[in-house]
Scaffold this active site. Structure first.
Site, PDB file in Angstrom:
ATOM      1  N   HIS A 222      10.424   0.654   1.687  1.00 14.85           N
ATOM      2  CA  HIS A 222      10.109   1.587   0.367  1.00 14.85           C
ATOM      3  C   HIS A 222       9.030   0.974  -0.258  1.00 14.85           C
ATOM      4  CE1 HIS A 222      12.904  -1.603  -0.687  1.00 14.85           C
ATOM      5  NE2 HIS A 222      12.848  -1.303  -1.997  1.00 14.85           N
ATOM      6  N   ASP A 223       9.030  -0.255  -0.413  1.00 11.31           N
ATOM      7  CA  ASP A 223       7.977  -0.804  -1.264  1.00 11.31           C
ATOM      8  C   ASP A 223       6.617  -1.655  -0.519  1.00 11.31           C
ATOM      9  OD1 ASP A 223       9.036  -0.568  -3.779  1.00 11.31           O
ATOM     10  OD2 ASP A 223      10.379  -2.216  -3.874  1.00 11.31           O
ATOM     11  N   LYS A 226       3.522  -2.683  -2.226  1.00 12.39           N
ATOM     12  CA  LYS A 226       3.470  -3.794  -2.798  1.00 12.39           C
ATOM     13  C   LYS A 226       2.309  -4.992  -2.412  1.00 12.39           C
ATOM     14  CE  LYS A 226       7.837  -4.173  -5.461  1.00 12.39           C
ATOM     15  NZ  LYS A 226       8.895  -4.721  -5.702  1.00 12.39           N
ATOM     16  N   HIS A 285      11.029   5.929  -6.439  1.00 11.38           N
ATOM     17  CA  HIS A 285      10.886   5.880  -7.981  1.00 11.38           C
ATOM     18  C   HIS A 285      10.971   6.988  -8.784  1.00 11.38           C
ATOM     19  CE1 HIS A 285      10.684   1.296  -8.212  1.00 11.38           C
ATOM     20  NE2 HIS A 285       9.869   1.459  -7.399  1.00 11.38           N
TER      21      HIS A 285
END
Length: 372
Positions: A222-223, A226, A285
């Protein structure tokens, strides 16, 4: 103009639909072949799990798991690399497993079971079942073997595509684990919490086993965006300033761009698996009241996979210690999630599924706890 993420164009059918098409062709000649299903094998946990299936009456077996070690008859098929025909289930199957009980409750009387291998690696079972006794005679089996090869090939293609997608982002994921010092076992917990929620809401939201498996596989990514955030922002111990927060928020767009590029490079278009992955990255988010980012979607506009991962992410962030905070008590975490539901920011059904599964939730928390 906002684009709803759950309205992405789909250029390929999912495996469930392709299997249903095969089933329809088979029943055109042998209408007594009432069920085709594929159960996949999770070697890490020694689990057989229902994955995709097609039934003549539309009543599938879903959400079923069994340890392969507990099913010696299927183990024998793997070791011998041979198929099995059962012409009278009542006479042969004396066990009282959930699977056998379900087959009997649906009046299945005979079956044809075929192990699927990827090279020398066992990966799945293909099942043909009939409500007619003695259904699998030599002529029928020869005919089914052609379609069994095709069904196995379809699954192996799907498996290869998913593995390619995961392997392509694997290095980046490892990089994200290294750079984001807050994660620890966060990604492992995320996957387990997401699967726990999905299984709890599968009936309400009509989530297939295929969908849940992909959700479980892709939740840790999901991230992924980053990796494109500067260390001075990503690794900052204190509270982010306004400008820094805007930079941090860009990880969603960066992650979505990465997924789109990889899907394009691998020639996967937007099949079922990659669409689920993209929705998770793009929507985790977003919040139901429109306060999330980057699109400010309302609850009904957010794909269910993104809603589930968002809850898993929030729960884990609150319940574990981070460099800038201590872990909240379970009571405080529950109260906060309920507050978010009341404000319309999180999916109420999904939150309830997580909170109602107390034993499983806490077991995940303990098993994948961060090192002290």
């Amino acid at each position: 103009m906002q684009t709803q993420m759950n309205e992405l164009p789909m250029t390929r059918q999912d495996l469930s639909q392709r299997l249903a098409n095969l089933h329809e062709i088979i029943r055109g000649r042998y209408d007594f072949i009432d069920r085709i299903s594929i159960a996949i094998y999770d070697a890490k946990n020694d689990l057989l799990k229902t994955f995709v299936g097609s039934t003549s009456d539309g009543i599938p077996l879903q959400g079923y798991e069994a340890h392969l070690a507990d099913v010696p008859s299927l183990q024998a098929l793997i070791h011998s690399r041979k198929s099995r025909i059962v012409q009278d289930m009542d006479a042969v199957f004396n066990s009282h497993s959930d699977h056998t009980g379900w087959l009997r409750s649906q009046n299945y009387l005979s079956s044809y079971t075929i192990p699927i291998f990827q090279g020398n690696l066992f990966v799945a079972f293909l099942f043909f079942d009939s409500k007619k006794a003695d259904a699998f005679q030599q002529e029928t089996v020869h005919f089914l073997d052609v379609f069994a090869d095709l069904a196995a090939h379809l699954y192996l293609i799907e498996l290869a595509a998913v593995k390619s997608l995961i392997n392509t982002v694997h290095l980046a994921t490892d990089f994200a684990r290294i750079r984001d010092l807050e994660t620890g076992n966060h990604l492992d917990r995320m996957a387990k919490y997401s699967r726990l929620i999905a299984r709890g809401v599968a009936e309400q939201y009509q989530l297939s086993d295929e969908f849940i498996e992909y959700l479980h596989l892709f939740a840790p990514l999901h991230d992924i965006g980053k990796v494109g955030i500067p260390d001075k922002v990503l690794l900052k111990a204190g509270k982010l300033g306004t400008a820094e927060w805007e930079i941090m928020q860009r990880h969603v767009q960066l992650g979505t761009m990465m997924i789109d590029q990889m899907v394009n490079d691998l020639g996967l278009d937007l099949d079922n698996a990659s669409a689920i992955m993209r929705n998770i990255v793009a929507g985790h988010h977003e919040r139901g009241d429109g306060s999330g980012y980057p699109q400010g979607l309302k609850l009904e506009q957010i794909p269910i996979e993104a809603r589930i991962v968002a809850i898993a992410d929030v729960y884990d962030a609150l319940s574990t210690a981070r460099p800038y905070k201590t872990a909240w008590t379970e009571e405080d975490v529950i109260a906060e999630l309920q507050k978010e539901v009341a404000a319309g920011r999180l999916d109420a059904i999904c939150v309830a599924a997580l909170l109602n599964a107390t034993e499983e939730r806490l077991a995940i928390q303990a098993r994948f706890a961060d090192p002290v």
